[in-house]
Write a protein that holds these residues in place. Sequence first.
Motif, PDB file in Angstrom:
ATOM      1  N   ALA A 140       0.832  -1.202   0.000  1.00  0.00           N
ATOM      2  CA  ALA A 140       0.000   0.000   0.000  1.00  0.00           C
ATOM      3  C   ALA A 140       0.868   1.255   0.000  1.00  0.00           C
ATOM      4  CB  ALA A 140      -0.940  -0.008   1.203  1.00  0.00           C
ATOM      5  N   SER A 141       1.947   1.218   0.745  1.00  0.00           N
ATOM      6  CA  SER A 141       2.858   2.363   0.795  1.00  0.00           C
ATOM      7  C   SER A 141       3.494   2.619  -0.564  1.00  0.00           C
ATOM      8  CB  SER A 141       3.930   2.112   1.850  1.00  0.00           C
ATOM      9  OG  SER A 141       4.821   3.179   1.906  1.00  0.00           O
ATOM     10  N   ARG A 142       3.950   1.554  -1.222  1.00  0.00           N
ATOM     11  CA  ARG A 142       4.544   1.713  -2.562  1.00  0.00           C
ATOM     12  C   ARG A 142       3.499   2.207  -3.561  1.00  0.00           C
ATOM     13  NH1 ARG A 142       6.774  -3.120  -1.126  1.00  0.00           N
ATOM     14  NH2 ARG A 142       5.553  -4.308  -2.620  1.00  0.00           N
ATOM     15  N   ALA A 143       2.266   1.727  -3.431  1.00  0.00           N
ATOM     16  CA  ALA A 143       1.196   2.154  -4.338  1.00  0.00           C
ATOM     17  C   ALA A 143       0.874   3.635  -4.124  1.00  0.00           C
ATOM     18  CB  ALA A 143      -0.040   1.293  -4.124  1.00  0.00           C
ATOM     19  N   ARG A 144       0.813   4.077  -2.856  1.00  0.00           N
ATOM     20  CA  ARG A 144       0.566   5.494  -2.562  1.00  0.00           C
ATOM     21  C   ARG A 144       1.657   6.372  -3.169  1.00  0.00           C
ATOM     22  NH1 ARG A 144       0.279   3.880   2.541  1.00  0.00           N
ATOM     23  NH2 ARG A 144      -1.806   3.198   3.084  1.00  0.00           N
ATOM     24  N   GLN A 145       2.914   5.932  -2.989  1.00  0.00           N
ATOM     25  CA  GLN A 145       4.033   6.703  -3.525  1.00  0.00           C
ATOM     26  C   GLN A 145       3.975   6.756  -5.049  1.00  0.00           C
ATOM     27  OE1 GLN A 145       6.286   8.636  -1.956  1.00  0.00           O
ATOM     28  NE2 GLN A 145       6.916   9.236  -3.997  1.00  0.00           N
ATOM     29  N   ALA A 146       3.629   5.651  -5.673  1.00  0.00           N
ATOM     30  CA  ALA A 146       3.529   5.622  -7.143  1.00  0.00           C
ATOM     31  C   ALA A 146       2.405   6.537  -7.625  1.00  0.00           C
ATOM     32  CB  ALA A 146       3.290   4.192  -7.618  1.00  0.00           C
ATOM     33  N   LEU A 147       1.282   6.545  -6.912  1.00  0.00           N
ATOM     34  CA  LEU A 147       0.167   7.429  -7.277  1.00  0.00           C
ATOM     35  C   LEU A 147       0.591   8.891  -7.125  1.00  0.00           C
ATOM     36  CD1 LEU A 147      -2.775   7.796  -8.134  1.00  0.00           C
ATOM     37  CD2 LEU A 147      -3.413   7.636  -5.716  1.00  0.00           C
ATOM     38  N   ARG A 148       1.255   9.213  -6.035  1.00  0.00           N
ATOM     39  CA  ARG A 148       1.736  10.574  -5.797  1.00  0.00           C
ATOM     40  C   ARG A 148       2.700  10.993  -6.909  1.00  0.00           C
ATOM     41  NH1 ARG A 148       3.973   9.608  -1.144  1.00  0.00           N
ATOM     42  NH2 ARG A 148       1.992   9.784  -0.056  1.00  0.00           N
ATOM     43  N   THR A 149       3.637  10.109  -7.239  1.00  0.00           N
ATOM     44  CA  THR A 149       4.626  10.403  -8.288  1.00  0.00           C
ATOM     45  C   THR A 149       3.941  10.599  -9.639  1.00  0.00           C
ATOM     46  OG1 THR A 149       6.302   9.156  -7.097  1.00  0.00           O
ATOM     47  CG2 THR A 149       6.699   9.551  -9.442  1.00  0.00           C
ATOM     48  N   ALA A 150       2.987   9.711  -9.955  1.00  0.00           N
ATOM     49  CA  ALA A 150       2.273   9.824 -11.234  1.00  0.00           C
ATOM     50  C   ALA A 150       1.460  11.112 -11.300  1.00  0.00           C
ATOM     51  CB  ALA A 150       1.368   8.611 -11.420  1.00  0.00           C
ATOM     52  N   TYR A 151       0.820  11.471 -10.200  1.00  0.00           N
ATOM     53  CA  TYR A 151       0.005  12.695 -10.152  1.00  0.00           C
ATOM     54  C   TYR A 151       0.880  13.930 -10.390  1.00  0.00           C
ATOM     55  CZ  TYR A 151      -3.193  16.286  -8.432  1.00  0.00           C
ATOM     56  OH  TYR A 151      -3.992  17.395  -8.319  1.00  0.00           O
ATOM     57  N   LEU A 152       2.031  13.971  -9.728  1.00  0.00           N
ATOM     58  CA  LEU A 152       2.921  15.135  -9.869  1.00  0.00           C
ATOM     59  C   LEU A 152       3.601  15.198 -11.236  1.00  0.00           C
ATOM     60  CD1 LEU A 152       4.521  15.109  -6.303  1.00  0.00           C
ATOM     61  CD2 LEU A 152       2.746  16.666  -7.198  1.00  0.00           C
ATOM     62  N   ALA A 153       3.722  14.036 -11.889  1.00  0.00           N
ATOM     63  CA  ALA A 153       4.391  13.990 -13.206  1.00  0.00           C
ATOM     64  C   ALA A 153       3.488  14.465 -14.339  1.00  0.00           C
ATOM     65  CB  ALA A 153       4.884  12.585 -13.478  1.00  0.00           C
ATOM     66  N   ILE A 154       2.198  14.505 -14.097  1.00  0.00           N
ATOM     67  CA  ILE A 154       1.242  14.888 -15.145  1.00  0.00           C
ATOM     68  C   ILE A 154       1.140  16.402 -15.210  1.00  0.00           C
ATOM     69  CG2 ILE A 154      -1.159  14.763 -15.908  1.00  0.00           C
ATOM     70  CD1 ILE A 154      -1.276  12.011 -14.511  1.00  0.00           C
ATOM     71  N   ASP A 155       1.351  16.936 -16.392  1.00  0.00           N
ATOM     72  CA  ASP A 155       1.255  18.404 -16.573  1.00  0.00           C
ATOM     73  C   ASP A 155       0.005  18.790 -17.296  1.00  0.00           C
ATOM     74  OD1 ASP A 155       4.782  18.782 -17.077  1.00  0.00           O
ATOM     75  OD2 ASP A 155       3.629  18.872 -15.251  1.00  0.00           O
TER      76      ASP A 155
END
Length: 180
Positions: A165-180
């Motif tokens: 769950a922690s890795r999934a949260r981090q991946a979601l956060r990273t993906a969200y911030l990467a989208i412009d």
Amino acid sequence: MIKGWDHEELTVLLDRAYQGDDVAFGTLYRRVSPMARRAAHNIVRDTHAADDLVQETFYLVLRAVRSGRGPRDSFTGYVLATVKHLAYRYSKSESRIVTNDDPDMWERHTDPVQPPAQAERATAAWASLPPRWRSILWLVEVDRYSPAELAAGMSLTPNAVSSLASRARQALRTAYLAID
């Protein structure tokens, strides 16, 4: 046997790991984990799931070593047997999971108050995650299941579910911030 390693080197590292030497166990991990990852991937055919299974395997092996009941002779064989067991158990449990990729269902559950640009970013970030990560996030964050409640059904320990769950949260956060 690992190419370029003799039995004595592995035995010395394993003995040091039994004595609590985390560096020795880390060395064993770095040498054996690529093999374990390939074995898991050959069974589950999912890179993210294979990575999770390797992490779970080494967690279980480290716990066994620290309690004095882990491998004594063939560390590599013990790790490969463990990861294969977990991978087959995972594959069996995955065959019973029903997923829903209906976009309308996701739209019904998004916050209508969110500005459209943020909602689109969140949806795109969510869609970029592997199904297993979306599933664990939904179960933990939306349905509010605890890792302990999910562990048996996912063929993982509560710690592994929490880590997933922690890795999934981090991946979601990273993906969200990467989208412009």
